[in-house]
Scaffold this motif. Sequence first.
Motif, PDB file in Angstrom:
ATOM      1  N   ASP A 269      34.919  21.042  57.119  1.00  9.59           N
ATOM      2  CA  ASP A 269      33.749  21.641  55.861  1.00  9.59           C
ATOM      3  C   ASP A 269      34.273  22.353  55.043  1.00  9.59           C
ATOM      4  OD1 ASP A 269      32.198  19.183  57.545  1.00  9.59           O
ATOM      5  OD2 ASP A 269      31.140  20.899  58.244  1.00  9.59           O
ATOM      6  N   VAL A 270      34.394  23.821  55.309  1.00  8.67           N
ATOM      7  CA  VAL A 270      34.661  24.979  55.391  1.00  8.67           C
ATOM      8  C   VAL A 270      35.757  25.902  55.544  1.00  8.67           C
ATOM      9  CG1 VAL A 270      33.656  27.343  54.695  1.00  8.67           C
ATOM     10  CG2 VAL A 270      31.777  25.417  54.447  1.00  8.67           C
ATOM     11  N   GLY A 271      36.647  26.039  54.284  1.00 12.33           N
ATOM     12  CA  GLY A 271      37.529  26.927  55.070  1.00 12.33           C
ATOM     13  C   GLY A 271      37.813  28.222  53.734  1.00 12.33           C
ATOM     14  N   ILE A 272      38.060  29.185  54.858  1.00 12.03           N
ATOM     15  CA  ILE A 272      37.694  30.514  54.935  1.00 12.03           C
ATOM     16  C   ILE A 272      39.008  31.317  54.338  1.00 12.03           C
ATOM     17  CG2 ILE A 272      36.497  32.655  55.670  1.00 12.03           C
ATOM     18  CD1 ILE A 272      34.477  31.432  56.856  1.00 12.03           C
ATOM     19  N   VAL A 273      39.400  31.858  53.757  1.00 13.33           N
ATOM     20  CA  VAL A 273      40.395  32.668  53.346  1.00 13.33           C
ATOM     21  C   VAL A 273      39.975  34.327  53.852  1.00 13.33           C
ATOM     22  CG1 VAL A 273      42.405  33.540  51.815  1.00 13.33           C
ATOM     23  CG2 VAL A 273      41.434  31.449  51.396  1.00 13.33           C
TER      24      VAL A 273
ATOM     25  N   GLU B 159      42.415  21.396  50.925  1.00  7.86           N
ATOM     26  CA  GLU B 159      42.800  20.155  49.895  1.00  7.86           C
ATOM     27  C   GLU B 159      41.166  19.189  50.448  1.00  7.86           C
ATOM     28  OE1 GLU B 159      46.344  17.332  50.032  1.00  7.86           O
ATOM     29  OE2 GLU B 159      47.209  19.343  49.030  1.00  7.86           O
ATOM     30  N   ASN B 160      41.122  19.085  51.573  1.00  7.94           N
ATOM     31  CA  ASN B 160      39.558  18.389  51.515  1.00  7.94           C
ATOM     32  C   ASN B 160      38.613  18.789  52.065  1.00  7.94           C
ATOM     33  OD1 ASN B 160      40.419  15.961  51.162  1.00  7.94           O
ATOM     34  ND2 ASN B 160      42.203  16.291  52.365  1.00  7.94           N
ATOM     35  N   VAL B 161      38.301  20.390  52.451  1.00  9.43           N
ATOM     36  CA  VAL B 161      36.725  20.962  52.826  1.00  9.43           C
ATOM     37  C   VAL B 161      36.294  20.599  51.581  1.00  9.43           C
ATOM     38  CG1 VAL B 161      38.622  22.622  53.788  1.00  9.43           C
ATOM     39  CG2 VAL B 161      38.173  23.066  51.338  1.00  9.43           C
ATOM     40  N   LYS B 162      34.387  21.321  51.757  1.00  5.80           N
ATOM     41  CA  LYS B 162      33.567  21.293  50.160  1.00  5.80           C
ATOM     42  C   LYS B 162      33.717  22.311  49.772  1.00  5.80           C
ATOM     43  CE  LYS B 162      30.807  17.517  53.842  1.00  5.80           C
ATOM     44  NZ  LYS B 162      30.640  17.660  54.653  1.00  5.80           N
ATOM     45  N   ASN B 163      33.625  23.436  50.771  1.00  7.34           N
ATOM     46  CA  ASN B 163      33.098  24.898  49.883  1.00  7.34           C
ATOM     47  C   ASN B 163      34.014  25.380  50.472  1.00  7.34           C
ATOM     48  OD1 ASN B 163      30.740  24.904  48.418  1.00  7.34           O
ATOM     49  ND2 ASN B 163      30.036  24.538  50.400  1.00  7.34           N
ATOM     50  N   ILE B 164      35.363  25.677  49.227  1.00 10.07           N
ATOM     51  CA  ILE B 164      35.789  27.953  49.875  1.00 10.07           C
ATOM     52  C   ILE B 164      35.693  28.560  49.627  1.00 10.07           C
ATOM     53  CG2 ILE B 164      38.391  28.874  48.846  1.00 10.07           C
ATOM     54  CD1 ILE B 164      39.061  25.558  47.994  1.00 10.07           C
TER      55      ILE B 164
ATOM     56  N   VAL C  82      42.172  38.546  42.990  1.00 14.69           N
ATOM     57  CA  VAL C  82      41.403  36.940  43.348  1.00 14.69           C
ATOM     58  C   VAL C  82      42.289  35.975  42.401  1.00 14.69           C
ATOM     59  CG1 VAL C  82      38.770  35.800  42.273  1.00 14.69           C
ATOM     60  CG2 VAL C  82      39.508  37.789  43.745  1.00 14.69           C
ATOM     61  N   ASN C  83      42.360  35.064  42.324  1.00 12.59           N
ATOM     62  CA  ASN C  83      43.349  34.514  40.768  1.00 12.59           C
ATOM     63  C   ASN C  83      42.091  33.053  40.267  1.00 12.59           C
ATOM     64  OD1 ASN C  83      44.821  33.101  39.965  1.00 12.59           O
ATOM     65  ND2 ASN C  83      46.783  32.102  41.535  1.00 12.59           N
ATOM     66  N   GLY C  84      42.322  33.644  39.522  1.00  9.99           N
ATOM     67  CA  GLY C  84      41.345  32.598  38.425  1.00  9.99           C
ATOM     68  C   GLY C  84      42.540  31.498  38.044  1.00  9.99           C
ATOM     69  N   ASN C  85      43.244  31.361  38.484  1.00  4.79           N
ATOM     70  CA  ASN C  85      44.067  30.010  37.932  1.00  4.79           C
ATOM     71  C   ASN C  85      43.845  29.214  38.761  1.00  4.79           C
ATOM     72  OD1 ASN C  85      44.877  31.331  35.917  1.00  4.79           O
ATOM     73  ND2 ASN C  85      47.158  32.383  37.125  1.00  4.79           N
ATOM     74  N   ASP C  86      43.311  29.211  40.166  1.00  7.23           N
ATOM     75  CA  ASP C  86      42.813  28.418  41.444  1.00  7.23           C
ATOM     76  C   ASP C  86      42.142  27.256  40.050  1.00  7.23           C
ATOM     77  OD1 ASP C  86      44.301  29.275  43.476  1.00  7.23           O
ATOM     78  OD2 ASP C  86      42.859  30.371  44.469  1.00  7.23           O
ATOM     79  N   SER C  87      42.186  26.021  40.492  1.00 12.02           N
ATOM     80  CA  SER C  87      41.123  25.074  39.958  1.00 12.02           C
ATOM     81  C   SER C  87      39.751  25.406  40.270  1.00 12.02           C
ATOM     82  CB  SER C  87      42.776  24.284  39.829  1.00 12.02           C
ATOM     83  OG  SER C  87      42.397  22.906  41.026  1.00 12.02           O
ATOM     84  N   ARG C  88      39.743  25.422  41.522  1.00 17.05           N
ATOM     85  CA  ARG C  88      38.744  25.096  42.658  1.00 17.05           C
ATOM     86  C   ARG C  88      37.961  26.245  42.605  1.00 17.05           C
ATOM     87  NH1 ARG C  88      40.254  21.770  47.910  1.00 17.05           N
ATOM     88  NH2 ARG C  88      37.726  21.825  48.398  1.00 17.05           N
ATOM     89  N   LYS C  89      36.988  25.938  42.764  1.00 18.22           N
ATOM     90  CA  LYS C  89      35.955  27.410  42.686  1.00 18.22           C
ATOM     91  C   LYS C  89      35.200  27.549  44.041  1.00 18.22           C
ATOM     92  CE  LYS C  89      31.288  27.921  41.174  1.00 18.22           C
ATOM     93  NZ  LYS C  89      30.388  28.871  42.440  1.00 18.22           N
ATOM     94  N   ALA C  90      35.985  28.650  44.585  1.00 20.27           N
ATOM     95  CA  ALA C  90      35.131  29.975  45.711  1.00 20.27           C
ATOM     96  C   ALA C  90      34.341  30.023  45.276  1.00 20.27           C
ATOM     97  CB  ALA C  90      36.500  30.546  45.840  1.00 20.27           C
ATOM     98  N   PHE C  91      33.739  30.544  46.653  1.00 19.67           N
ATOM     99  CA  PHE C  91      32.749  31.905  46.442  1.00 19.67           C
ATOM    100  C   PHE C  91      32.815  32.241  46.929  1.00 19.67           C
ATOM    101  CE2 PHE C  91      30.755  27.851  47.041  1.00 19.67           C
ATOM    102  CZ  PHE C  91      29.646  27.609  46.177  1.00 19.67           C
ATOM    103  N   LEU C  92      33.609  34.265  46.571  1.00 17.06           N
ATOM    104  CA  LEU C  92      33.830  35.076  46.483  1.00 17.06           C
ATOM    105  C   LEU C  92      32.843  36.439  47.507  1.00 17.06           C
ATOM    106  CD1 LEU C  92      35.169  35.832  43.328  1.00 17.06           C
ATOM    107  CD2 LEU C  92      36.494  34.567  45.705  1.00 17.06           C
ATOM    108  N   LEU C  93      33.721  37.399  48.204  1.00 10.34           N
ATOM    109  CA  LEU C  93      32.948  38.455  48.296  1.00 10.34           C
ATOM    110  C   LEU C  93      34.083  39.248  49.339  1.00 10.34           C
ATOM    111  CD1 LEU C  93      30.786  39.510  50.216  1.00 10.34           C
ATOM    112  CD2 LEU C  93      30.914  38.503  52.429  1.00 10.34           C
ATOM    113  N   VAL C  94      34.068  39.777  47.539  1.00  7.11           N
ATOM    114  CA  VAL C  94      35.508  40.740  47.688  1.00  7.11           C
ATOM    115  C   VAL C  94      35.168  41.912  47.934  1.00  7.11           C
ATOM    116  CG1 VAL C  94      37.494  41.289  45.879  1.00  7.11           C
ATOM    117  CG2 VAL C  94      36.540  38.733  46.964  1.00  7.11           C
ATOM    118  N   VAL C  95      35.032  42.540  48.106  1.00  9.72           N
ATOM    119  CA  VAL C  95      35.204  44.491  48.169  1.00  9.72           C
ATOM    120  C   VAL C  95      36.380  45.674  47.837  1.00  9.72           C
ATOM    121  CG1 VAL C  95      33.152  46.510  48.832  1.00  9.72           C
ATOM    122  CG2 VAL C  95      32.737  43.763  49.220  1.00  9.72           C
TER     123      VAL C  95
END
Lengths: 344, 344
Positions: free
Chosen positions: B97-101, B118-123, B133-146
């Motif tokens: 369901d979810v991929g966490i980087v 590739e097939n996850v619903k959310n990143i 954080v790479n703006g070039n990724d075509s897929r929307k990711a939810f960020l928690l970057v500190v």
Amino acid sequence: MRAKKNNLIPWQVDSQEEFRKSVEKIANIIKGSESFVIAVHERPDPDAIGSALAISYGLSSLGKNALVLSVDGVPDTCEYLPGADKIVKGVGDSRFDVGIVCDAGNLGRIGGAAAAFENVKNIVIIDHHPGEVNGNDSRKAFLLVVPQAAATAEIVAYLLKDQMQVEITRDIARQLMAAIVGDTGALRFANVTSVTLETAAMLTSLGASPAEAASEIYENRSIANVKLLGAALTAISSDLGGKLVWSRITLQDFERCGGTDSDTDSIVNQLVAVKGAQVAVLFREIEKNKVRVSLRSKGSAEVNGIAAKFGGGGHAAAAGCTIEAPLPEAEMLLLSEVRAWMES
Amino acid sequence: MRAKKNNLIPWQVDSQEEFRKSVEKIANIIKGSESFVIAVHERPDPDAIGSALAISYGLSSLGKNALVLSVDGVPDTCEYLPGADKIVKGVGDSRFDVGIVCDAGNLGRIGGAAAAFENVKNIVIIDHHPGEVNGNDSRKAFLLVVPQAAATAEIVAYLLKDQMQVEITRDIARQLMAAIVGDTGALRFANVTSVTLETAAMLTSLGASPAEAASEIYENRSIANVKLLGAALTAISSDLGGKLVWSRITLQDFERCGGTDSDTDSIVNQLVAVKGAQVAVLFREIEKNKVRVSLRSKGSAEVNGIAAKFGGGGHAAAAGCTIEAPLPEAEMLLLSEVRAWMES
């Protein structure tokens, strides 16, 4: 991330009530007195100097006169601390209301500084060393001794901040941080508890930095020290499948590198840090027939037993002795004892 | 020793409100999903592995399925951690369901693991590296970057404990402690803040130990590593009144000691720890005409400028380059640049 109630005693002391009484008694003695001499043990370390300086700054902020007395002066590692240049080696005929022994359990440990305590009205002992409090002192002392504290500075932080509502300024925070970093190998020894880290967090939020203290205390090796470390690491040997690791520094090494035995103090710690090592031994050829030996153990091995067989002593994890023999013979004698004992 | 209110954001983030929204969004995504793949960057370090394991244990305690994916496996330093033996190098055709980087700012940093996303619903991206954080990724990711966090584990501790009310078990505490210790040089680098220390205090109160983590991560040198360090320290030189310190490891040293260049990673740190050193340089003879160079600076000197002149790069305090020349020539070329720059 843990909320903490005021007045909670942070350590697991024998009796919360007894402890609270001691702390209150000492806080009252301090409040009711005007002049203080704060003495540290001979050959003081950062915990002794940093804690003593913090007490003196705290007392000054309360309008008291406080002097830090170190008969052996200030070690290089502490010269950067605020107030280090004001520390005295003697007090002449000055008289004080209160004498505070800092980071030592009895007057015997402060050497010649004890003379300054002869006319004080009260003696206070603030320390974290277990079993050092000396019942043979004929004069009554008020004790604040917490063996569970990693550093005396933990106790000082508690006394000043939580009990006496002294404002911990950036200067005091830096003094206490040096003390904690010095007695915990920069927060990495096994004596570090959540109280130690909470205290360090509080000090950091007030402007101290563990990185600053670690750099001043541990990153001040002389070139001679570095070369002697290099010689010892180059000559490293191992046995018993890597469980026993040892090395040597010869008279020739000392001549070539230009250092003395005092530059070799911490080298054995790097030997015991080798992967798989259980016991590490460093031999230093001090004279033609005199070899100084440092032993370290990781885990359960107790090396003071080995050292004792050669007239030395120490703790389970760190011990030493001196062997009067040529280097190769000293190595053979000691290593065969270690081997026999590790294989048994 | 500082009481802390719940829900207070511990770091100085740009916008408290934005940050709170991000955290809530991610907490909700996690609560509403069943299966998770948690990927770490290539050649993972203790912060990547420890943080990813802590997330997976936390999610498991909420009844979710979570897998840690590391294409390069687990480094020696992390083998002792609970769950390290369950980390996989690939996931085949499994879907999540979810991929966490974890501990990286974009999918490019996790190498082959990106295929599992590739097939996850959310990143979700949890990281503390600035500017990754790479703006070039075509897929929307939810960020928690500190970027203010010393380690990704600080953020994970906050997310799990303060935001999701996950119980931090002793296992999770040890995983997070390894992560923090790994990214802070055992709590002694300049990146350590009061938040780092408060988190470490909380983990220690729950059964983790900075000493355990430091021992596993930093006291695991091979004999080859120790001998190479010895060779480098023995050959140490200095100039400019001790402000410039350098040394070398020759092809002969590598042969004699039995190690490779990967055993020399941290040696330059011991050079810059010499008293008075402002800049330290370590030269390694990798091939007959190929020299790898590591530069470190203490204080204000920025060494990435020097490295850039030889086609390298890095940070102000730590940089590197490779010079295609015989060792003596490489040393002369680089040191004359450093001297000119330090004297200017």
